[in-house]
Design a protein around this motif. Structure first.
Motif, PDB file in Angstrom:
ATOM      1  N   ARG A  36       0.838  -1.204   0.000  1.00  9.46           N
ATOM      2  CA  ARG A  36       0.000   0.000   0.000  1.00  9.46           C
ATOM      3  C   ARG A  36       0.873   1.256   0.000  1.00  9.46           C
ATOM      4  NH1 ARG A  36      -3.488  -3.140   3.517  1.00  9.46           N
ATOM      5  NH2 ARG A  36      -2.526  -2.169   5.335  1.00  9.46           N
ATOM      6  N   ILE A  44       2.081   1.770  -3.476  1.00 14.03           N
ATOM      7  CA  ILE A  44       1.018   2.310  -4.338  1.00 14.03           C
ATOM      8  C   ILE A  44       0.960   3.828  -4.191  1.00 14.03           C
ATOM      9  CG2 ILE A  44      -1.486   2.417  -4.696  1.00 14.03           C
ATOM     10  CD1 ILE A  44      -1.519  -0.592  -3.785  1.00 14.03           C
ATOM     11  N   VAL A  99      -3.200  -0.365 -13.198  1.00 14.81           N
ATOM     12  CA  VAL A  99      -2.907  -1.297 -12.112  1.00 14.81           C
ATOM     13  C   VAL A  99      -1.802  -2.260 -12.518  1.00 14.81           C
ATOM     14  CG1 VAL A  99      -3.868  -3.143 -10.670  1.00 14.81           C
ATOM     15  CG2 VAL A  99      -5.217  -1.088 -11.138  1.00 14.81           C
ATOM     16  N   LEU A 132      -3.192  -6.899  -5.113  1.00 15.83           N
ATOM     17  CA  LEU A 132      -3.636  -5.516  -5.313  1.00 15.83           C
ATOM     18  C   LEU A 132      -5.139  -5.486  -5.569  1.00 15.83           C
ATOM     19  CD1 LEU A 132      -0.836  -3.950  -7.571  1.00 15.83           C
ATOM     20  CD2 LEU A 132      -1.094  -3.792  -5.098  1.00 15.83           C
ATOM     21  N   GLN A 133      -5.597  -6.338  -6.475  1.00 14.13           N
ATOM     22  CA  GLN A 133      -7.012  -6.359  -6.868  1.00 14.13           C
ATOM     23  C   GLN A 133      -7.927  -6.764  -5.717  1.00 14.13           C
ATOM     24  OE1 GLN A 133      -8.479  -5.552  -9.699  1.00 14.13           O
ATOM     25  NE2 GLN A 133      -6.901  -5.611 -11.248  1.00 14.13           N
ATOM     26  N   HIS A 177      -5.500  -4.662  -1.468  1.00  9.65           N
ATOM     27  CA  HIS A 177      -4.941  -3.325  -1.246  1.00  9.65           C
ATOM     28  C   HIS A 177      -5.710  -2.204  -1.939  1.00  9.65           C
ATOM     29  CE1 HIS A 177      -1.810  -5.373   0.830  1.00  9.65           C
ATOM     30  NE2 HIS A 177      -1.472  -6.056  -0.249  1.00  9.65           N
ATOM     31  N   LEU A 178      -6.077  -2.391  -3.191  1.00  8.96           N
ATOM     32  CA  LEU A 178      -6.810  -1.335  -3.892  1.00  8.96           C
ATOM     33  C   LEU A 178      -8.211  -1.121  -3.303  1.00  8.96           C
ATOM     34  CD1 LEU A 178      -5.671  -2.006  -7.567  1.00  8.96           C
ATOM     35  CD2 LEU A 178      -4.748  -0.371  -5.904  1.00  8.96           C
ATOM     36  N   GLN A 213      -9.349   2.377  -1.692  1.00  7.61           N
ATOM     37  CA  GLN A 213     -10.555   3.012  -2.231  1.00  7.61           C
ATOM     38  C   GLN A 213     -11.566   3.264  -1.121  1.00  7.61           C
ATOM     39  OE1 GLN A 213     -12.478   0.888  -5.389  1.00  7.61           O
ATOM     40  NE2 GLN A 213     -14.279   2.189  -5.328  1.00  7.61           N
ATOM     41  N   TYR A 263     -10.457   4.001  -7.658  1.00 13.69           N
ATOM     42  CA  TYR A 263     -10.119   2.780  -8.380  1.00 13.69           C
ATOM     43  C   TYR A 263     -11.220   2.458  -9.369  1.00 13.69           C
ATOM     44  CZ  TYR A 263      -9.431  -2.292  -8.985  1.00 13.69           C
ATOM     45  OH  TYR A 263      -9.272  -3.560  -9.501  1.00 13.69           O
ATOM     46  N   SER A 291     -12.399  -0.283 -11.445  1.00 13.66           N
ATOM     47  CA  SER A 291     -12.174  -1.723 -11.596  1.00 13.66           C
ATOM     48  C   SER A 291     -12.449  -2.217 -13.019  1.00 13.66           C
ATOM     49  CB  SER A 291     -13.019  -2.504 -10.587  1.00 13.66           C
ATOM     50  OG  SER A 291     -14.386  -2.237 -10.789  1.00 13.66           O
ATOM     51  N   ILE A 299      -6.041   3.516 -11.419  1.00  9.65           N
ATOM     52  CA  ILE A 299      -6.201   4.222 -10.149  1.00  9.65           C
ATOM     53  C   ILE A 299      -5.738   5.658 -10.325  1.00  9.65           C
ATOM     54  CG2 ILE A 299      -5.964   2.173  -8.697  1.00  9.65           C
ATOM     55  CD1 ILE A 299      -3.057   3.021  -8.147  1.00  9.65           C
TER      56      ILE A 299
END
Length: 167
Positions: A25, A28, A41, A70-71, A74-75, A79, A86, A88, A93
């Motif tokens: 994170r 990111i 991403v 990430l998917q 973390h994302l 978010q 984000y 999707s 991002i």
């Protein structure tokens, strides 16, 4: 486009520390700060996998592992905390409303810049006051050379800039 904004209030310091307590994170946030805008991403996953890998090219299984984490983890967390927006569907991002709140804790990102700007402002105001007082012919300042004082102030600003840049 499936951009969600779940949070409207700012983050508490403990929440920021929780967010930045994870290496991925934190990476990111750093990558998004360096890019200024929308980031794919897959590019973030590639960069994080490269940083975690000791080999070049990055092993595909590591890239996939990073991408999935990430998917799935973390994302969505970033978010939910409105640190990022984000999308999707597009797999992109961008900074969210609370991004700057978190960024200021990353490597002293904001505090160092703010301190040096305050120092520069102080030096410039001091120089302008000395030059103005010398121009008015006040007894203590009448002998001050305005060109010399201008050069000294500019040298001080340049010296502090160089020190900040290389420290």
């Amino acid at each position: 486009m499936s951009v969600q904004r779940n949070r409207t209030e700012s983050l508490a310091e403990s929440e920021v520390f929780h967010i930045l307590g994870n290496d991925r994170r934190r990476a990111i946030v750093q990558l998004l700060a360096a890019e200024s805008g929308t980031v794919d991403v897959s590019d973030v996953a590639t960069e994080i996998a490269a940083n975690e890998s000791d080999t070049t090219p990055v092993p595909n299984n590591l890239y996939k592992s990073v991408y999935v984490s990430l998917q799935q983890t973390h994302l969505p967390q970033l978010q939910e905390d409105a640190v990022i927006e984000y999308d999707s569907d597009a797999k992109t991002i961008q900074p969210g409303p609370n991004f700057d709140d978190v960024l200021q804790y990353v490597d002293g990102h904001d505090s160092d810049r703010s301190s040096i700007l305050k120092l520069h402002l102080g030096l410039c105001v001091f120089g302008l006051v000395v030059i103005a007082l010398a121009g008015l012919g006040l007894p203590l300042f009448a002998s001050v050379d305005s060109v010399l004082s201008s050069v000294l102030v500019l040298l001080a600003v340049a010296a502090t800039s160089l020190y900040s840049l290389f420290s």
